[in-house]
Scaffold this motif. Structure first.
Motif, PDB file in Angstrom:
ATOM      1  N   GLY A 287       0.805  -1.208   0.000  1.00  0.00           N
ATOM      2  CA  GLY A 287       0.000   0.000   0.000  1.00  0.00           C
ATOM      3  C   GLY A 287       0.843   1.264   0.000  1.00  0.00           C
ATOM      4  N   SER A 288       1.923   1.270   0.803  1.00  0.00           N
ATOM      5  CA  SER A 288       2.793   2.444   0.873  1.00  0.00           C
ATOM      6  C   SER A 288       3.499   2.696  -0.455  1.00  0.00           C
ATOM      7  N   LEU A 289       3.990   1.622  -1.068  1.00  0.00           N
ATOM      8  CA  LEU A 289       4.695   1.758  -2.347  1.00  0.00           C
ATOM      9  C   LEU A 289       3.763   2.310  -3.424  1.00  0.00           C
ATOM     10  N   VAL A 290       2.560   1.723  -3.513  1.00  0.00           N
ATOM     11  CA  VAL A 290       1.584   2.191  -4.495  1.00  0.00           C
ATOM     12  C   VAL A 290       1.213   3.646  -4.226  1.00  0.00           C
ATOM     13  N   ASN A 291       1.012   3.968  -2.953  1.00  0.00           N
ATOM     14  CA  ASN A 291       0.598   5.330  -2.591  1.00  0.00           C
ATOM     15  C   ASN A 291       1.651   6.364  -2.967  1.00  0.00           C
ATOM     16  N   ILE A 292       2.906   6.076  -2.673  1.00  0.00           N
ATOM     17  CA  ILE A 292       3.971   7.044  -2.968  1.00  0.00           C
ATOM     18  C   ILE A 292       4.105   7.264  -4.473  1.00  0.00           C
ATOM     19  N   ILE A 293       4.101   6.157  -5.252  1.00  0.00           N
ATOM     20  CA  ILE A 293       4.263   6.270  -6.710  1.00  0.00           C
ATOM     21  C   ILE A 293       3.096   7.047  -7.321  1.00  0.00           C
ATOM     22  N   VAL A 294       1.865   6.643  -6.976  1.00  0.00           N
ATOM     23  CA  VAL A 294       0.681   7.302  -7.542  1.00  0.00           C
ATOM     24  C   VAL A 294       0.570   8.729  -7.014  1.00  0.00           C
ATOM     25  N   ASN A 295       0.912   8.906  -5.742  1.00  0.00           N
ATOM     26  CA  ASN A 295       0.843  10.222  -5.105  1.00  0.00           C
ATOM     27  C   ASN A 295       1.678  11.249  -5.858  1.00  0.00           C
ATOM     28  N   ILE A 296       2.950  10.929  -6.045  1.00  0.00           N
ATOM     29  CA  ILE A 296       3.861  11.856  -6.724  1.00  0.00           C
ATOM     30  C   ILE A 296       3.445  12.074  -8.175  1.00  0.00           C
TER      31      ILE A 296
END
Length: 518
Positions: free
Chosen positions: A384-393
């Motif tokens: 979840g954290s990895l997906v969130n950071i990539i999509v977030n940025i």
């Protein structure tokens, strides 16, 4: 003397927690107004940025607090004081180690602070000195009896800690407001924070020692316990990382790519939903110990019946607050901060969806935490954290602030919620999720329809100021709850909750103390 039931203690904890949260909601609103007028909007952005960075570093105690409370349920229930003392000794040492790690990592980040700020920041501020003050405030609690708080939590006395925190918080906020008005110096304002943190921890230590003199840091535990604890802490660490990234990464990304002013506007909107999440979380935290106790003492059928009732009540509450937000968010922001500090309506809708998706499965997560099931979805927070950071940025660069919100919503709906639900139903309830998903679909659909009706009625009123806001609030108080009542009153969960509330009233009137054999 009658023994307090789980329900009675939960209700007391909820009341005390709500008082604490209301204190923590009202004063920051005042502080933000004073800060913008006395110092400027960029200071507000800096405040949000450093709070988010330190939130990532502290990671909500790295999960140690939850592991400690979970391991104390049984020995406290059985009166095994020596085991509680041995646990306390272990956790004290772990907290000291955490404080050391946060200090080292925090200092390593010091040279890179400028990269977290896009554009200019106030010229009279040394961001490195400011950051050190924030870091000191985070670290000092770990060395100043933070582990003692677990004794209150494990004994279902969260209300005592919340009461203490409320008193200290009011004192801190009043001093900070006076400092900004009289000195207009941000360093004076922020230096009050660690002073109050130290005072709160010292007072907590004194009160805990007075209430539980039998608990001292001494003794050892059986061989192999440390390994079991490490496994749970390792799993909890991942979960804390996941939720901290969801909460804190947004501010850091906005500051890094969009600047402090955009972060200041975002933080105003976020403060409202974060305050409401904190306020509602008081309910979920207050019942966690009671849920944990019932899991140990009740059969599977009774556990699931209790869960279904709490799930209805939880979604009713979260749904109602979501509807209030969609109707009152913008009118309130217009009064509080003015049009120049407002986002367009479509971004506000995303904030409301963010709020709802964060809490609509909270009862399931409460049962998961109460049962100590942190290893079963070990990889969820990392994915979840990895997906969130990539999509977030990515989305923040291309579409702005709304991309940050969309990223978190996607992670909550498609990763966190289904994964957590599957763990609880497979490991704890041992039953199909079909009925649960059906209920959650019903609850969500009712919130959407209910929200559309209430929003339409509120939109018939022109936004003319405080009076209109009050009238809209009254509409939000009545209409959504009437609709919920008409839709849900035939459900068995509603009938069960009604009987439980009747039992509370009858028992209170007869001077009894709740559901002893829940």
């Amino acid at each position: 003397m009658a023994v307090e039931s789980r329900t009675t203690r939960s209700l007391k904890n909820i009341i005390a927690g709500v008082i604490f949260k209301i204190t923590g909601i009202l004063f920051p609103f005042i502080i933000k107004i004073v800060m913008i007028k006395q110092l400027g909007v960029e200071y507000l952005g800096l405040n949000s940025l450093f709070t988010s960075i330190l939130m990532v570093l502290s990671l909500s105690e790295l999960g140690i607090g939850s592991a400690l409370v979970y391991n104390m349920y049984k020995p406290i229930a059985e009166g095994d004081d020596e085991r509680v003392c041995a646990l306390l000794k272990i956790y004290r040492n772990i907290y000291y180690a955490i404080g050391g790690v946060i200090t080292v990592v925090g200092l390593i980040l010091l040279p890179f602070l400028r990269f977290f700020i896009s554009g200019k920041y106030p010229s009279d501020i040394n961001i490195y000195v400011l950051y050190i003050i924030f870091l000191f405030n985070t670290v000092i609690s770990y060395y100043c009896f933070a582990y003692k708080k677990s004794l209150w939590e494990a004994n279902q006395r969260n209300g005592t800690d919340n009461f203490l925190a409320s008193i200290i918080s009011v004192c801190m906020y009043v001093m900070q407001i006076l400092a900004m008005i009289t000195t207009k110096n941000y360093y004076v304002y922020i230096s009050i924070m660690p002073i109050c943190t130290i005072a709160q921890n010292l007072l907590r230590n004194y009160l805990v020692n007075k209430m539980y003199p039998q608990y001292k840091c001494r003794g050892t535990l059986e061989k192999g316990f440390g390994k079991k604890l490490f496994i749970k802490v390792r799993a909890l660490l991942g979960h804390k990382i996941g939720y901290t990234v969801l909460a804190a990464a947004d501010s850091i990304v906005i500051s890094s790519f969009l600047g402090l002013k955009q972060l200041a506007i975002y933080s105003n909107y976020y403060q409202i939903i974060n305050s409401l999440i904190g306020l509602l979380s008081v309910v979920f935290v207050a019942i966690t110990a009671s849920v944990g106790n019932s899991i140990i003492t009740s059969n599977k059928k009774k556990i699931y019946e209790n869960f279904s009732t709490l799930n209805l009540l939880g979604n009713w509450l979260v749904g109602w607050v979501s509807i209030c937000l969609i109707c009152l968010y913008q009118p309130f922001m217009r009064i509080w901060m003015g049009k120049s500090m407002m986002f367009p309506n479509y971004i506000v809708l995303l904030f409301v969806v963010y709020f709802h998706t964060t809490l609509f499965g909270k009862i399931t997560l409460t049962y998961k935490d109460a049962a100590g099931m942190w290893e079963q979805d070990f990889w969820k927070p990392y994915i979840g954290s990895l997906v969130n950071i990539i999509v977030n940025i990515s989305l923040c660069i291309y579409i702005g602030v709304e991309g940050v919100l969309i990223s978190t919503i996607l992670v909550m709906v498609f990763i966190y919620f289904p994964w957590e639900s599957a763990v609880v139903f497979k490991q704890l309830f041992r039953r199909s999720m079909k009925e649960y998903y059906s209920r959650m679909l019903l609850y969500t659909s009712v919130v959407i329809g209910n929200g559309a009706i209430t929003y339409f009625l509120c939109s018939l009123l022109d936004d003319t100021g405080l009076l209109t806001l009050i009238i809209k609030a009254l509409i939000c108080l009545v209409i959504p709850n009437v609709v919920f009542l008409l839709v849900y009153y035939r459900l068995p969960e509603f009938k069960d909750s009604k009987e439980r509330f009747k039992d509370i009233i009858r028992m209170r009137m007869s001077n009894s103390r709740g559901w002893h054999n829940d």
